[in-house]
Design an enzyme around this catalytic site. Structure first.
Site, PDB file in Angstrom:
ATOM      1  N   TYR A   1     -10.269 -21.682  22.403  1.00  0.00           N
ATOM      2  CA  TYR A   1     -11.000 -20.274  23.160  1.00  0.00           C
ATOM      3  C   TYR A   1      -9.904 -19.392  23.365  1.00  0.00           C
ATOM      4  O   TYR A   1     -10.412 -18.383  22.492  1.00  0.00           O
ATOM      5  CB  TYR A   1     -11.450 -20.946  24.707  1.00  0.00           C
ATOM      6  CG  TYR A   1     -11.708 -20.066  25.550  1.00  0.00           C
ATOM      7  CD1 TYR A   1     -12.896 -19.265  24.296  1.00  0.00           C
ATOM      8  CD2 TYR A   1     -12.140 -19.455  26.793  1.00  0.00           C
ATOM      9  CE1 TYR A   1     -13.898 -17.904  25.844  1.00  0.00           C
ATOM     10  CE2 TYR A   1     -12.625 -18.941  27.460  1.00  0.00           C
ATOM     11  CZ  TYR A   1     -13.226 -17.910  26.675  1.00  0.00           C
ATOM     12  OH  TYR A   1     -13.584 -17.077  27.745  1.00  0.00           O
TER      13      TYR A   1
ATOM     14  N   LEU B   1       1.279 -31.505  17.989  1.00  0.00           N
ATOM     15  CA  LEU B   1       2.498 -30.710  18.431  1.00  0.00           C
ATOM     16  C   LEU B   1       3.885 -31.466  19.179  1.00  0.00           C
ATOM     17  O   LEU B   1       4.931 -31.921  19.593  1.00  0.00           O
ATOM     18  CB  LEU B   1       2.767 -29.369  18.922  1.00  0.00           C
ATOM     19  CG  LEU B   1       2.043 -28.323  17.550  1.00  0.00           C
ATOM     20  CD1 LEU B   1       1.321 -27.688  18.469  1.00  0.00           C
ATOM     21  CD2 LEU B   1       3.458 -27.637  16.962  1.00  0.00           C
TER      22      LEU B   1
ATOM     23  N   SER C   1      -1.261 -20.517  33.825  1.00  0.00           N
ATOM     24  CA  SER C   1      -1.761 -20.704  34.567  1.00  0.00           C
ATOM     25  C   SER C   1      -1.749 -19.635  35.927  1.00  0.00           C
ATOM     26  O   SER C   1      -0.592 -20.189  36.693  1.00  0.00           O
ATOM     27  CB  SER C   1      -2.650 -21.900  34.519  1.00  0.00           C
ATOM     28  OG  SER C   1      -3.939 -21.362  35.662  1.00  0.00           O
TER      29      SER C   1
ATOM     30  N   TYR D   1      -2.529 -31.336  35.005  1.00  0.00           N
ATOM     31  CA  TYR D   1      -2.729 -30.421  34.267  1.00  0.00           C
ATOM     32  C   TYR D   1      -2.295 -29.261  34.888  1.00  0.00           C
ATOM     33  O   TYR D   1      -0.908 -28.627  34.056  1.00  0.00           O
ATOM     34  CB  TYR D   1      -3.969 -30.268  34.330  1.00  0.00           C
ATOM     35  CG  TYR D   1      -4.453 -28.933  33.942  1.00  0.00           C
ATOM     36  CD1 TYR D   1      -4.040 -28.687  32.847  1.00  0.00           C
ATOM     37  CD2 TYR D   1      -4.774 -27.504  34.638  1.00  0.00           C
ATOM     38  CE1 TYR D   1      -4.553 -26.993  31.909  1.00  0.00           C
ATOM     39  CE2 TYR D   1      -4.973 -26.545  33.978  1.00  0.00           C
ATOM     40  CZ  TYR D   1      -5.025 -26.105  33.241  1.00  0.00           C
ATOM     41  OH  TYR D   1      -4.770 -24.474  32.836  1.00  0.00           O
TER      42      TYR D   1
ATOM     43  N   LYS E   1       1.448 -27.249  34.036  1.00  0.00           N
ATOM     44  CA  LYS E   1       1.922 -25.545  33.921  1.00  0.00           C
ATOM     45  C   LYS E   1       3.473 -25.010  34.895  1.00  0.00           C
ATOM     46  O   LYS E   1       3.984 -24.399  33.853  1.00  0.00           O
ATOM     47  CB  LYS E   1       0.869 -24.836  34.593  1.00  0.00           C
ATOM     48  CG  LYS E   1      -0.361 -24.918  33.562  1.00  0.00           C
ATOM     49  CD  LYS E   1      -0.376 -24.450  31.946  1.00  0.00           C
ATOM     50  CE  LYS E   1      -1.532 -24.575  30.593  1.00  0.00           C
ATOM     51  NZ  LYS E   1      -1.493 -24.150  29.242  1.00  0.00           N
TER      52      LYS E   1
ATOM     53  N   TYR F   1      -2.822 -16.767  34.000  1.00  0.00           N
ATOM     54  CA  TYR F   1      -3.971 -16.465  33.505  1.00  0.00           C
ATOM     55  C   TYR F   1      -4.643 -16.659  34.564  1.00  0.00           C
ATOM     56  O   TYR F   1      -4.335 -17.972  35.004  1.00  0.00           O
ATOM     57  CB  TYR F   1      -5.004 -17.642  32.859  1.00  0.00           C
ATOM     58  CG  TYR F   1      -3.639 -17.474  30.665  1.00  0.00           C
ATOM     59  CD1 TYR F   1      -3.306 -16.119  30.112  1.00  0.00           C
ATOM     60  CD2 TYR F   1      -4.111 -18.323  29.896  1.00  0.00           C
ATOM     61  CE1 TYR F   1      -2.492 -16.588  29.492  1.00  0.00           C
ATOM     62  CE2 TYR F   1      -3.492 -18.613  29.199  1.00  0.00           C
ATOM     63  CZ  TYR F   1      -3.179 -17.490  28.082  1.00  0.00           C
ATOM     64  OH  TYR F   1      -2.623 -17.445  27.367  1.00  0.00           O
ATOM     65  N   PHE F   2      -6.114 -15.437  35.140  1.00  0.00           N
ATOM     66  CA  PHE F   2      -6.223 -16.263  36.386  1.00  0.00           C
ATOM     67  C   PHE F   2      -7.873 -17.016  35.645  1.00  0.00           C
ATOM     68  O   PHE F   2      -7.466 -17.930  34.889  1.00  0.00           O
ATOM     69  CB  PHE F   2      -6.602 -14.724  36.861  1.00  0.00           C
ATOM     70  CG  PHE F   2      -6.251 -14.782  37.560  1.00  0.00           C
ATOM     71  CD1 PHE F   2      -4.526 -13.829  37.224  1.00  0.00           C
ATOM     72  CD2 PHE F   2      -5.525 -15.053  39.230  1.00  0.00           C
ATOM     73  CE1 PHE F   2      -3.550 -14.432  37.882  1.00  0.00           C
ATOM     74  CE2 PHE F   2      -4.521 -14.787  39.990  1.00  0.00           C
ATOM     75  CZ  PHE F   2      -3.307 -14.587  39.631  1.00  0.00           C
TER      76      PHE F   2
ATOM     77  N   ARG G   1     -12.855 -16.065  42.902  1.00  0.00           N
ATOM     78  CA  ARG G   1     -11.964 -16.217  41.356  1.00  0.00           C
ATOM     79  C   ARG G   1     -11.456 -14.692  40.915  1.00  0.00           C
ATOM     80  O   ARG G   1     -12.755 -13.766  41.746  1.00  0.00           O
ATOM     81  CB  ARG G   1     -11.871 -17.038  40.350  1.00  0.00           C
ATOM     82  CG  ARG G   1     -11.639 -18.605  40.741  1.00  0.00           C
ATOM     83  CD  ARG G   1     -11.257 -18.806  41.095  1.00  0.00           C
ATOM     84  NE  ARG G   1     -11.011 -20.109  41.321  1.00  0.00           N
ATOM     85  CZ  ARG G   1     -11.522 -21.581  43.010  1.00  0.00           C
ATOM     86  NH1 ARG G   1     -11.479 -20.182  43.536  1.00  0.00           N
ATOM     87  NH2 ARG G   1     -11.470 -22.514  43.005  1.00  0.00           N
TER      88      ARG G   1
ATOM     89  N   ARG H   1     -16.234 -28.511  45.827  1.00  0.00           N
ATOM     90  CA  ARG H   1     -15.700 -29.443  44.909  1.00  0.00           C
ATOM     91  C   ARG H   1     -13.617 -29.885  45.205  1.00  0.00           C
ATOM     92  O   ARG H   1     -13.477 -29.628  45.341  1.00  0.00           O
ATOM     93  CB  ARG H   1     -15.656 -28.597  43.204  1.00  0.00           C
ATOM     94  CG  ARG H   1     -15.011 -29.839  41.936  1.00  0.00           C
ATOM     95  CD  ARG H   1     -15.065 -29.152  40.910  1.00  0.00           C
ATOM     96  NE  ARG H   1     -14.528 -27.856  41.141  1.00  0.00           N
ATOM     97  CZ  ARG H   1     -14.414 -26.901  39.323  1.00  0.00           C
ATOM     98  NH1 ARG H   1     -14.967 -27.489  38.309  1.00  0.00           N
ATOM     99  NH2 ARG H   1     -13.623 -25.832  39.480  1.00  0.00           N
TER     100      ARG H   1
END
Ligand code: UD1
Length: 346
Positions: free
Chosen positions: A12, A60, A126, A151, A155, A179-180, A233, A297
Site C-alpha cells: 500500500y 528479505l 508507526s 506487531y 516497530k 506514520y499516524f 486518530r 476493540r
C-alpha cells in the site's frame, strides 16, 4: 541517477512511494515477496509514471537470498524498508512469524548495507510506538511505551536495532518515519489499499461497506473520553505520506541530516473521531453508510494525533490534502479496482 531499493514496494504505502520516487527522477528497484500484494501493482505504477521499476520477488528474512541480491545488484544509493507483516490481530496469534519477518529482514538489510556499502536507510515505523500518550499532541520526544501487540513491538525493536547499528557504524545514516494513520489512494485510482480478506482498518472497511461488500460498519466504542465518544486518530493522505519519503531520501543523499539516526512523526496534526470519519465520508461521496456502534476493540487506544511542527520545519514537508478529498480518493479506488477484487474477497 540514484538507485533506490524499495522493499515492500508493491504494498500500500510502498507502491505510492515508488510512484513518487519515479516521478522525482529516481531509479527504483522493488523487492517484495508478494505475500500481501499482487504483481499487477507494477503495471499500475507503469501506467501512472510511464516507467516500470525493476522487480525481484523474495523474502528479505532469508539471509542467503538477501546477501545474494545485494551481491548482484550494484549501485543502490539508499533503501526504503517497508516490507513487513502488519496485521495487529494476527501478530498476537503468531508472534514468532511477526518477530521473524519483521526483525530478521531489517537485520539482514543492515548487514548487507555494511557489507556492500549502502549508507542510507529510511524505515517505516508507526505511531503505535507511543501507545496511549500522556500528553497530546505527540512530539518526537514523547516517550515510547510498551507495545500492545507483537506487531507494535516489532516497530519499537526495529527502531532500536536501527539506532544501535547506526551508533556502532557511523558510516550508516537512517531515518525512522513514524506514520499516524495512512488512508486514501492515488488520485489516478490505479493504486490503493488492498486488504486481503476482511479489512481490519477503518477506511477500507468503510469503502467496502459503501460498496455493499460488507453489511455494515461496526464503530468500536462510543464511550471514550472524546467529544463524540468515539476514538480519535490522525488520518494522513497516503500520497502526502509517500512524498515525505522522497524528502527523507533527498535529505540523506544530500547529507542534510542533523544526526546519523533521526526520527520524524508523519501526520496531519489533526485528530478525527471514527464518527467524524463516517460523516466526512458520507459528505465527500454522497453515499450513506450503514453503521452500528459496538463495544471497544481490545488493544485500541482512545486518542492520538501528531505534533507535526518538527517534520514540517526540518523536512520542509507538510500533509496538504483535505480529509474529504482523501476519502473521495479511497472511494474512487474502491469503485475502480475491479480486476483485483477477485484476488482479495475470497
Ligand atoms: C492499527 C494499529 C496500528 C497499526 C495500524 C496499521 C492497533 C491498536 N493499532 O491502527 O498499530 O500501525 O493499524 O494499519 O491495532 N475502527 C472501527 N471499526 C472498524 C475498524 C476500525 O470503529 O471496523 C476504529 C478503531 O477502533 C480505531 C479507528 O477506527 O479507533 C482506526 O482503526 P484502524 O484503521 O484499525 O487503525 P488503528 O487501530 O489506529
Amino acid at each position: 541517477m540514484n538507485k533506490i531499493l524499495v522493499t515492500g514496494g508493491t504494498g500500500y504505502i510502498g507502491s505510492h512511494t515508488v510512484v513518487e520516487l519515479l516521478q522525482a527522477g529516481y531509479e527504483v528497484v522493488v523487492v517484495d515477496d508478494l505475500s500481501n500484494s499482487g504483481i499487477e501493482v507494477l503495471d499500475s505504477i507503469e501506467k501512472i509514471t510511464g516507467k516500470r521499476p525493476l522487480f525481484e520477488k523474495f523474502d528479505l528474512s532469508d539471509r542467503e537470498l538477501t546477501l545474494d541480491f545485494f551481491g548482484r545488484v550494484s549501485g543502490i544509493s539508499a533503501i526504503i524498508h517497508f516490507a513487513a507483516s502488519k496485521a495487529v490481530g494476527e501478530s498476537v496469534e503468531k508472534p514468532l512469524l511477526y518477530y521473524r519477518n519483521n526483525l530478521v529482514s531489517l537485520m539482514n538489510i543492515l548487514e548487507c548495507q555494511l557489507k556492500f556499502g549502502v549508507q542510507h536507510i529510511v524505515f517505516s515505523s508507526s505511531c503505535t510506538v507511543y501507545g496511549q500518550p500522556d500528553h497530546l499532541p505527540v512530539t518526537e520526544a514523547t516517550p515510547r511505551k510498551d507495545a500492545e501487540s507483537p506487531y507494535g513491538n516489532t516497530k519499537r525493536v526495529n527502531e532500536d536495532i536501527l539506532r544501535d547499528t547506526i551508533a556502532a557504524n557511523p558510516v550508516l545514516k537512517g531515518i525512522a518515519l513514524r506514520y499516524f494513520n495512512p488512508v486514501g489512494a492515488h488520485p489516478s485510482a490505479l493504486i490503493g489499499e488492498l486488504p486481503l480478506g476482511v479489512p481490519q482498518n477503518l477506511v477500507p472497511f468503510i469503502t467496502q461497506t459503501a460498496a455493499g461488500i460488507r453489511d455494515e460498519l461496526h464503530v468500536f466504542g462510543d464511550d471514550y473520553n472524546t467529544p463524540d465518544g468515539s476514538a480519535i486518530r490522525d488520518y494522513i493522505n497516503v500520497v502526502d505520506l509517500s512524498k515525505a519519503h522522497v524528502v527523507a531520501i533527498e535529505r540523506l543523499l544530500a547529507g542534510k541530516n542533523r544526526q546519523n539516526y533521526e526520527v520524524f512523526n508523519l501526520g496531519t496534526g489533526k485528530g478525527v473521531s471514527v464518527l467524524e470519519m463516517v460523516r466526512t465520508f458520507e459528505k465527500a461521496t454522497g453515499v450513506n453508510l450503514k453503521y452500528t456502534v459496538v463495544g471497544r476493540r481490545a488493544g485500541d487506544i482512545e486518542k492520538i494525533w501528531a505534533d507535526t511542527s518538527y517534520a514540517n520545519r526540518e523536512l520542509g514537508w507538510k500533509a496538504l490534502s483535505g480529509l474529504e478529498e482523501t476519502l473521495r480518493s479511497a472511494w474512487e479506488w474502491e469503485k475502480g479496482c475491479g480486476g483485483y477484487k477477485l484476488l482479495i474477497y475470497k
